[in-house]
Design a protein around this motif. Sequence first.
Motif, PDB file in Angstrom:
ATOM      1  N   ASP A   1       0.807  -1.221   0.000  1.00  0.00           N
ATOM      2  CA  ASP A   1       0.000   0.000   0.000  1.00  0.00           C
ATOM      3  C   ASP A   1       0.842   1.273   0.000  1.00  0.00           C
ATOM      4  OD1 ASP A   1      -2.313  -1.467  -0.029  1.00  0.00           O
ATOM      5  OD2 ASP A   1      -2.599  -1.417   2.144  1.00  0.00           O
ATOM      6  N   SER A   2       2.101   1.140   0.361  1.00  0.00           N
ATOM      7  CA  SER A   2       2.994   2.305   0.372  1.00  0.00           C
ATOM      8  C   SER A   2       3.731   2.479  -0.946  1.00  0.00           C
ATOM      9  CB  SER A   2       4.013   2.161   1.513  1.00  0.00           C
ATOM     10  OG  SER A   2       3.350   2.081   2.762  1.00  0.00           O
ATOM     11  N   GLY A   3       3.411   1.648  -1.937  1.00  0.00           N
ATOM     12  CA  GLY A   3       4.046   1.770  -3.243  1.00  0.00           C
ATOM     13  C   GLY A   3       5.392   1.085  -3.328  1.00  0.00           C
ATOM     14  N   GLU A   4       5.753   0.271  -2.334  1.00  0.00           N
ATOM     15  CA  GLU A   4       7.041  -0.420  -2.336  1.00  0.00           C
ATOM     16  C   GLU A   4       6.896  -1.800  -2.963  1.00  0.00           C
ATOM     17  OE1 GLU A   4       8.953   1.248   1.822  1.00  0.00           O
ATOM     18  OE2 GLU A   4       7.256  -0.153   1.918  1.00  0.00           O
ATOM     19  N   ILE A   5       7.978  -2.259  -3.582  1.00  0.00           N
ATOM     20  CA  ILE A   5       8.000  -3.587  -4.194  1.00  0.00           C
ATOM     21  C   ILE A   5       8.509  -4.599  -3.162  1.00  0.00           C
ATOM     22  CG2 ILE A   5       8.999  -5.017  -6.012  1.00  0.00           C
ATOM     23  CD1 ILE A   5       7.004  -3.011  -7.081  1.00  0.00           C
TER      24      ILE A   5
ATOM     25  N   ALA B   1      17.422 -17.211  -5.898  1.00  0.00           N
ATOM     26  CA  ALA B   1      16.941 -16.433  -4.748  1.00  0.00           C
ATOM     27  C   ALA B   1      16.792 -17.330  -3.516  1.00  0.00           C
ATOM     28  CB  ALA B   1      15.617 -15.759  -5.085  1.00  0.00           C
ATOM     29  N   PHE B   2      16.335 -18.552  -3.727  1.00  0.00           N
ATOM     30  CA  PHE B   2      16.130 -19.501  -2.624  1.00  0.00           C
ATOM     31  C   PHE B   2      17.463 -19.895  -1.976  1.00  0.00           C
ATOM     32  CE2 PHE B   2      15.768 -23.871  -1.046  1.00  0.00           C
ATOM     33  CZ  PHE B   2      14.625 -23.791  -0.249  1.00  0.00           C
ATOM     34  N   LYS B   3      18.500 -20.031  -2.797  1.00  0.00           N
ATOM     35  CA  LYS B   3      19.796 -20.502  -2.295  1.00  0.00           C
ATOM     36  C   LYS B   3      20.570 -19.417  -1.558  1.00  0.00           C
ATOM     37  CE  LYS B   3      20.223 -24.024  -5.908  1.00  0.00           C
ATOM     38  NZ  LYS B   3      20.932 -24.430  -7.153  1.00  0.00           N
ATOM     39  N   HIS B   4      20.180 -18.144  -1.756  1.00  0.00           N
ATOM     40  CA  HIS B   4      20.890 -17.061  -1.067  1.00  0.00           C
ATOM     41  C   HIS B   4      20.184 -16.752   0.252  1.00  0.00           C
ATOM     42  CE1 HIS B   4      23.178 -13.485  -0.293  1.00  0.00           C
ATOM     43  NE2 HIS B   4      23.841 -13.609  -1.429  1.00  0.00           N
ATOM     44  N   ALA B   5      20.867 -16.950   1.358  1.00  0.00           N
ATOM     45  CA  ALA B   5      20.248 -16.825   2.688  1.00  0.00           C
ATOM     46  C   ALA B   5      19.747 -15.415   2.982  1.00  0.00           C
ATOM     47  CB  ALA B   5      21.254 -17.243   3.758  1.00  0.00           C
ATOM     48  N   ASP B   6      20.320 -14.401   2.318  1.00  0.00           N
ATOM     49  CA  ASP B   6      19.943 -13.016   2.618  1.00  0.00           C
ATOM     50  C   ASP B   6      18.830 -12.479   1.723  1.00  0.00           C
ATOM     51  OD1 ASP B   6      21.745 -12.658   4.725  1.00  0.00           O
ATOM     52  OD2 ASP B   6      23.391 -12.323   3.313  1.00  0.00           O
ATOM     53  N   PHE B   7      18.298 -13.334   0.848  1.00  0.00           N
ATOM     54  CA  PHE B   7      17.172 -12.928   0.006  1.00  0.00           C
ATOM     55  C   PHE B   7      15.937 -13.639   0.541  1.00  0.00           C
ATOM     56  CE2 PHE B   7      14.480 -12.262  -3.592  1.00  0.00           C
ATOM     57  CZ  PHE B   7      15.014 -11.197  -4.291  1.00  0.00           C
ATOM     58  N   GLU B   8      14.983 -12.867   1.118  1.00  0.00           N
ATOM     59  CA  GLU B   8      13.889 -13.485   1.862  1.00  0.00           C
ATOM     60  C   GLU B   8      12.529 -12.905   1.468  1.00  0.00           C
ATOM     61  OE1 GLU B   8      15.471 -14.426   6.213  1.00  0.00           O
ATOM     62  OE2 GLU B   8      15.904 -12.349   5.641  1.00  0.00           O
ATOM     63  N   VAL B   9      11.499 -13.702   1.691  1.00  0.00           N
ATOM     64  CA  VAL B   9      10.120 -13.226   1.535  1.00  0.00           C
ATOM     65  C   VAL B   9       9.891 -12.044   2.478  1.00  0.00           C
ATOM     66  CG1 VAL B   9       7.687 -13.821   1.903  1.00  0.00           C
ATOM     67  CG2 VAL B   9       9.213 -15.438   0.752  1.00  0.00           C
ATOM     68  N   ASN B  10       9.159 -11.051   1.986  1.00  0.00           N
ATOM     69  CA  ASN B  10       8.836  -9.796   2.698  1.00  0.00           C
ATOM     70  C   ASN B  10       9.970  -8.772   2.683  1.00  0.00           C
ATOM     71  OD1 ASN B  10       6.181 -10.558   3.377  1.00  0.00           O
ATOM     72  ND2 ASN B  10       6.918 -11.687   5.160  1.00  0.00           N
ATOM     73  N   ASP B  11      11.113  -9.100   2.051  1.00  0.00           N
ATOM     74  CA  ASP B  11      12.123  -8.072   1.812  1.00  0.00           C
ATOM     75  C   ASP B  11      11.546  -7.019   0.865  1.00  0.00           C
ATOM     76  OD1 ASP B  11      13.996  -9.337   3.354  1.00  0.00           O
ATOM     77  OD2 ASP B  11      15.184 -10.129   1.686  1.00  0.00           O
ATOM     78  N   ILE B  12      11.888  -5.761   1.106  1.00  0.00           N
ATOM     79  CA  ILE B  12      11.501  -4.670   0.193  1.00  0.00           C
ATOM     80  C   ILE B  12      12.671  -4.419  -0.756  1.00  0.00           C
ATOM     81  CG2 ILE B  12      10.926  -2.215   0.017  1.00  0.00           C
ATOM     82  CD1 ILE B  12       9.618  -2.500   2.817  1.00  0.00           C
ATOM     83  N   ILE B  13      12.410  -4.512  -2.052  1.00  0.00           N
ATOM     84  CA  ILE B  13      13.462  -4.248  -3.037  1.00  0.00           C
ATOM     85  C   ILE B  13      13.537  -2.740  -3.279  1.00  0.00           C
ATOM     86  CG2 ILE B  13      14.270  -4.684  -5.390  1.00  0.00           C
ATOM     87  CD1 ILE B  13      12.736  -7.312  -5.357  1.00  0.00           C
TER      88      ILE B  13
ATOM     89  N   LYS C   1      13.247  -6.783   7.163  1.00  0.00           N
ATOM     90  CA  LYS C   1      12.126  -6.513   8.083  1.00  0.00           C
ATOM     91  C   LYS C   1      12.559  -5.678   9.282  1.00  0.00           C
ATOM     92  CE  LYS C   1      11.040 -10.934   7.889  1.00  0.00           C
ATOM     93  NZ  LYS C   1      10.431 -12.253   8.164  1.00  0.00           N
ATOM     94  N   ASN C   2      13.836  -5.791   9.683  1.00  0.00           N
ATOM     95  CA  ASN C   2      14.323  -5.004  10.832  1.00  0.00           C
ATOM     96  C   ASN C   2      14.834  -3.622  10.422  1.00  0.00           C
ATOM     97  OD1 ASN C   2      16.737  -5.555   9.570  1.00  0.00           O
ATOM     98  ND2 ASN C   2      17.566  -6.834  11.226  1.00  0.00           N
ATOM     99  N   GLY C   3      14.663  -3.273   9.134  1.00  0.00           N
ATOM    100  CA  GLY C   3      15.069  -1.954   8.654  1.00  0.00           C
ATOM    101  C   GLY C   3      16.467  -1.905   8.087  1.00  0.00           C
ATOM    102  N   ARG C   4      17.245  -2.977   8.258  1.00  0.00           N
ATOM    103  CA  ARG C   4      18.625  -2.997   7.766  1.00  0.00           C
ATOM    104  C   ARG C   4      18.652  -3.058   6.238  1.00  0.00           C
ATOM    105  NH1 ARG C   4      21.840  -7.474   6.754  1.00  0.00           N
ATOM    106  NH2 ARG C   4      20.217  -8.796   7.681  1.00  0.00           N
ATOM    107  N   ILE C   5      19.612  -2.351   5.610  1.00  0.00           N
ATOM    108  CA  ILE C   5      19.787  -2.379   4.162  1.00  0.00           C
ATOM    109  C   ILE C   5      20.833  -3.440   3.824  1.00  0.00           C
ATOM    110  CG2 ILE C   5      20.505  -1.081   2.118  1.00  0.00           C
ATOM    111  CD1 ILE C   5      17.827  -0.168   3.298  1.00  0.00           C
ATOM    112  N   GLN C   6      20.481  -4.320   2.900  1.00  0.00           N
ATOM    113  CA  GLN C   6      21.344  -5.444   2.538  1.00  0.00           C
ATOM    114  C   GLN C   6      21.450  -5.510   1.013  1.00  0.00           C
ATOM    115  OE1 GLN C   6      22.492  -8.158   4.741  1.00  0.00           O
ATOM    116  NE2 GLN C   6      23.697  -8.830   2.978  1.00  0.00           N
TER     117      GLN C   6
END
Length: 687
Positions: free
Chosen positions: A259-263, A274-286, A325-330
């Motif tokens: 709703d905020s226009g984020e992907i 994407a599945f094999k990379h531990a730092d790429f997760e569902v609910n991440d904002i791109i 989800k914790n706000g950290r940029i990765q």
Amino acid sequence: MVKKLHFFLFLNIFLLSFSFTIQAQTRFCKRVAAVQNIVERSHYQPKPLTDSLSSSVFKLFIKNLDPDAEFFTQENYSIFKEDRFQLDDNIKNHDCDFIEKYNVELLKQIFFVKNFLNDFNTEKFQYNNAEKITLNPEAVPFSIENNIALKEYWRKKIKKEILDEIVEQDTILSSIQKNFNRLEKEIKPKIIAKNLCLLNEISLKDGNVKEFAKNSFLNALLKYQDPHSSFFSNSEKVGFERSISSNQESFGFSTEKNDSGEIVVRYISPGSPAFKHADFEVNDIIKSLESNGDVLKTYCVSDEDIQDFTRAEDHKTILFTLKKKNGRIQQVKLTRTLQKVEENSITGFIVEKDKKFGYIKLPSFYTDLESPNGLGVANDVAKQLYKLQQENIEGLILDLRFNGGGAMKEATDLSGMFINKGPLSILKYNNGETFTIKDANRGSLFTKPMVVLVNHFSASASEFFSAAMQDYNRALIVGTPTHGKASAQVILPLDETDQDLGFVKLTVEKFYRSTGRSHQGIGVQPDILLPSLYDGLKTSEKFQDFALKADSAKITLKPRPLPTIPIQHLKRLSEERVANNKGFHLLKQTNKNLVKAYFDTSEEILTPIENYNRTQEYKDLWKPYTNFKNEFKTNFTTKNTNSTTEVLSYSPDYKTMNEQVIEEISSEIYIEEAYNILTDYINLQNH
């Protein structure tokens, strides 16, 4: 004064940005000429360059540019109207200057709307006046008189969306009235921001408004020939091929906009990069994507823009900037690999009560575009049938609902698995010549009774297969009339030496049943009809503009059908069950109420909140059927084959997905009725 200065500064930049370079103009003209040449040479039924083409393409072009009729006004029409009967001459004379005015006017109107949307943030809306808002207005081009009326239209549109959201959040009228001011204050800026995002998407679509307008014209030119011909950019071609392919290079994730226009990363495919990379997760904002010097910032862009970037030929490796989800940029770097297209994969299940049947759902008639043999859905069905027959099934349910088609070769191969041999379909080309498609292989892979489930959205290759099964009395067709698409398309480059020029998906032939009859615009009529939520909606081929007409083809080889199925008796038994089935009764009532309330009405409502209960009415219409569906369980059990169970033991992720599919099958009244019909059929055969 500052606002005026800003406007004139923008206008100067705006006019400069729309000065056509000779190179861009020539490229667009080259595309237009190439499209017209391909249509004249290869389309099944090419239409001549006349005023009729011009007026029709004009209407389609405006519809493509402004599909909801919420930008262009009658003042814009006064600028455009000279083209209504001139476009055919423009094409003949290679005169492409006409496109510039559409670029200019569309961007000007978008800027105008964005400007007053920002003003709405500080404007106090009134909600107590007896103001009328039209529900479900037809998108009639140029129905808005001028920009003053346009602003009023958007004010009402924003107010309606605010009211919708308020009623969505709190359905109790007394509570809404008590908290209205607070809710309105919270929701209003979010609604405005969401609409500004959507406007940014439009202005950036296909790279910029210039490309959007050009591609919209090319599509209008092709859609005038028939609904299934269209222009493809490189990324659109890749996307289409993915939809009918069993394997495709992919990063292995899908996204959605919040709703905020984020992907947001919505889903990650097991086994993918994407599945094999531990730092790429569902609910991440791109936040951004970067590859080969190209950067895409994702705020206020569409999912389509993300797909275009990730599918680009030179974007094989992409650096993703993610907000966790914790706000950290990765930052995560992924490289595309060849993956099984998850949507285009099938599993056979066992459905069992008094009798044991196989159940297979076919999502599409996908194929392997990289393989010379094109092994796809037919090969996969054969593998699943082998597993199912090891379990001693007595019959088979093939589910083709919502299957929009795909590769005709797959439909041919699949049909041949269930008949001995003979003609399956007749192709007719644009020169009138015909060719009979035959199953040349004697013998069948599966000979036991079958039910094929179809609905209004079963189209093209699905109809090819269903019609063949019906003509040979090989299966009972159950459900609703199918879509009615009996044409075939191919993808052709506009220029063999310059594929960056783009491609066309072009209708090059029609196909007919082995009896010579056509289902074009008619659909395959089921042997046993079941009610549907989509009954009465104009979803089929015959309701589309410029759809091809039904005719017939000459038979050169007659099919030799199996003995006639006792359809009338089976139909009567099914009708008795459906009439006494609470789920089907609620479904029919829901459909009737929805059509009456939302598709057959020009009703207007008032904005005072005590009269604005449309959202709640909509929920109430669905509630009885939704409650039933949430609690319903079939009268049979659904389970995996032994072979599938063994495979799942090695993959926890696929096991979870498999359990979800079993849950879906076990809550389907259509599959239960298909099971009952197949049981009746076998019982009749045994007496």
